[in-house]
Design a protein around this motif. Structure first.
Motif, PDB file in Angstrom:
ATOM      1  N   ASP A  23     -11.820 116.080 -58.307  1.00 44.69           N
ATOM      2  CA  ASP A  23     -12.546 115.179 -59.205  1.00 44.69           C
ATOM      3  C   ASP A  23     -11.650 114.513 -60.244  1.00 44.69           C
ATOM      4  N   HIS A  49     -16.947 114.591 -64.557  1.00 44.34           N
ATOM      5  CA  HIS A  49     -16.770 113.450 -63.654  1.00 44.34           C
ATOM      6  C   HIS A  49     -18.162 112.937 -63.327  1.00 44.34           C
ATOM      7  N   ARG A  50     -18.469 111.711 -63.752  1.00 49.34           N
ATOM      8  CA  ARG A  50     -19.827 111.198 -63.651  1.00 49.34           C
ATOM      9  C   ARG A  50     -19.823 109.824 -62.984  1.00 49.34           C
ATOM     10  N   THR A  51     -20.811 109.599 -62.145  1.00 53.62           N
ATOM     11  CA  THR A  51     -21.009 108.269 -61.563  1.00 53.62           C
ATOM     12  C   THR A  51     -22.442 107.823 -61.830  1.00 53.62           C
ATOM     13  N   THR A  53     -24.880 104.668 -60.539  1.00 52.59           N
ATOM     14  CA  THR A  53     -24.922 103.626 -59.516  1.00 52.59           C
ATOM     15  C   THR A  53     -26.309 103.010 -59.432  1.00 52.59           C
ATOM     16  N   ARG A 124     -10.570  99.204 -64.678  1.00 51.72           N
ATOM     17  CA  ARG A 124     -10.539 100.587 -65.162  1.00 51.72           C
ATOM     18  C   ARG A 124      -9.923 100.617 -66.553  1.00 51.72           C
ATOM     19  N   THR A 152     -21.392 100.257 -59.835  1.00 51.41           N
ATOM     20  CA  THR A 152     -21.078 101.653 -60.158  1.00 51.41           C
ATOM     21  C   THR A 152     -20.220 101.742 -61.407  1.00 51.41           C
ATOM     22  N   GLU A 154     -17.952 104.744 -63.039  1.00 54.09           N
ATOM     23  CA  GLU A 154     -17.429 106.083 -62.777  1.00 54.09           C
ATOM     24  C   GLU A 154     -16.612 106.524 -63.981  1.00 54.09           C
ATOM     25  N   TRP A 156     -14.484 109.692 -66.062  1.00 58.75           N
ATOM     26  CA  TRP A 156     -13.806 110.986 -66.107  1.00 58.75           C
ATOM     27  C   TRP A 156     -13.521 111.263 -67.577  1.00 58.75           C
ATOM     28  N   GLU A 203     -27.442 109.057 -61.036  1.00 57.33           N
ATOM     29  CA  GLU A 203     -26.388 109.693 -61.820  1.00 57.33           C
ATOM     30  C   GLU A 203     -25.977 111.003 -61.145  1.00 57.33           C
ATOM     31  N   THR A 205     -23.253 114.131 -61.939  1.00 54.64           N
ATOM     32  CA  THR A 205     -22.304 114.716 -62.876  1.00 54.64           C
ATOM     33  C   THR A 205     -21.687 115.959 -62.252  1.00 54.64           C
TER      34      THR A 205
END
Length: 216
Positions: A23, A49-51, A53, A124, A152, A154, A156, A203, A205
């Motif tokens: 991750d 670590h999260r996304t 979308t 980023r 998305t 993302e 960290w 989401e 996580t």
């Protein structure tokens, strides 16, 4: 922000999972590392670590159009009166690697960031010294069909210091503030695409223990 976040919960699918060494974010480009750099190695506690979308359908614009709009003005996707991105380095109206912004939010989550990567459909950012967190965040979009675009965010992130670890890692206050912001950002992306949301904002996580981060 709390009220806005509570109103989005019915359209939010959430999943929490155990994370591991896979991750971790990509390392900073060496040319961008200096005395102000604040990578995850400078953080405290676990890494989250999260996304986030969302899919837009019947969109009048594509992935590159969306990212182009955001890269010219990050406030275009930000919830009004909640967060603003002030440019501190770079030319207005465009985003290049090495540009810097300061994120202003209610409460103590303000902080400087630097652009680490930029493509036609993504960019980023990485945290700098003085930020409450240590980590990276990527915004990206993808065309997935006729009039369909996936957007998305993302993230960290680790707490930037011991005090922040209490709010962010242990009590979870910082994480919920962050979640509310990025869910709202996803909804704004659908509006910028001039489409409609298909399904919920998703989401995920993943929590990576500090022991997995030694020497990273």
């Amino acid at each position: 922000m709390a009220g806005r976040h509570l109103r989005t919960l019915p359209i939010l699918d959430r999943a929490h999972e155990d994370g591991d060494g896979t991750d971790l974010p990509a390392p900073w480009p060496l040319a961008l590392v200096d005395e102000r750099t604040k990578t995850i190695a400078a953080g405290h506690g676990p890494l989250f670590h999260r996304t986030f979308t969302v899919r837009a359908v019947d969109a009048r614009h594509g992935a590159a159009d969306l990212v182009g709009t955001l890269s010219r003005d990050l406030d275009a996707g930000a919830p009004p009166h909640v967060v603003t991105f002030a440019r501190e380095r770079g030319e207005p109206g465009r985003m290049l690697v090495g540009d810097e912004y300061r994120v202003y939010m209610p409460a103590p989550w303000d902080g400087p960031v630097r652009v680490l990567a930029r493509t036609e459909t993504s960019f980023r950012l990485g945290t700098l010294d003085g930020h409450l967190e240590a980590g990276e965040i990527e915004f990206r979009a993808a065309d997935v069909g006729e009039g369909a675009v996936d957007f998305t965010i993302e993230v960290w992130s680790r707490a930037g210091d011991r005090a922040a670890e209490l709010l962010y890692g242990r009590l979870g206050v910082g994480r919920e503030v962050q979640a509310g912001l990025w869910v709202q950002f996803c909804l704004s992306a659908v509006e910028l695409l001039e489409g409609r949301r298909e399904g919920h904002v998703r989401e995920v996580t993943r929590r990576v223990p500090a022991s997995e981060l030694d020497g990273r």
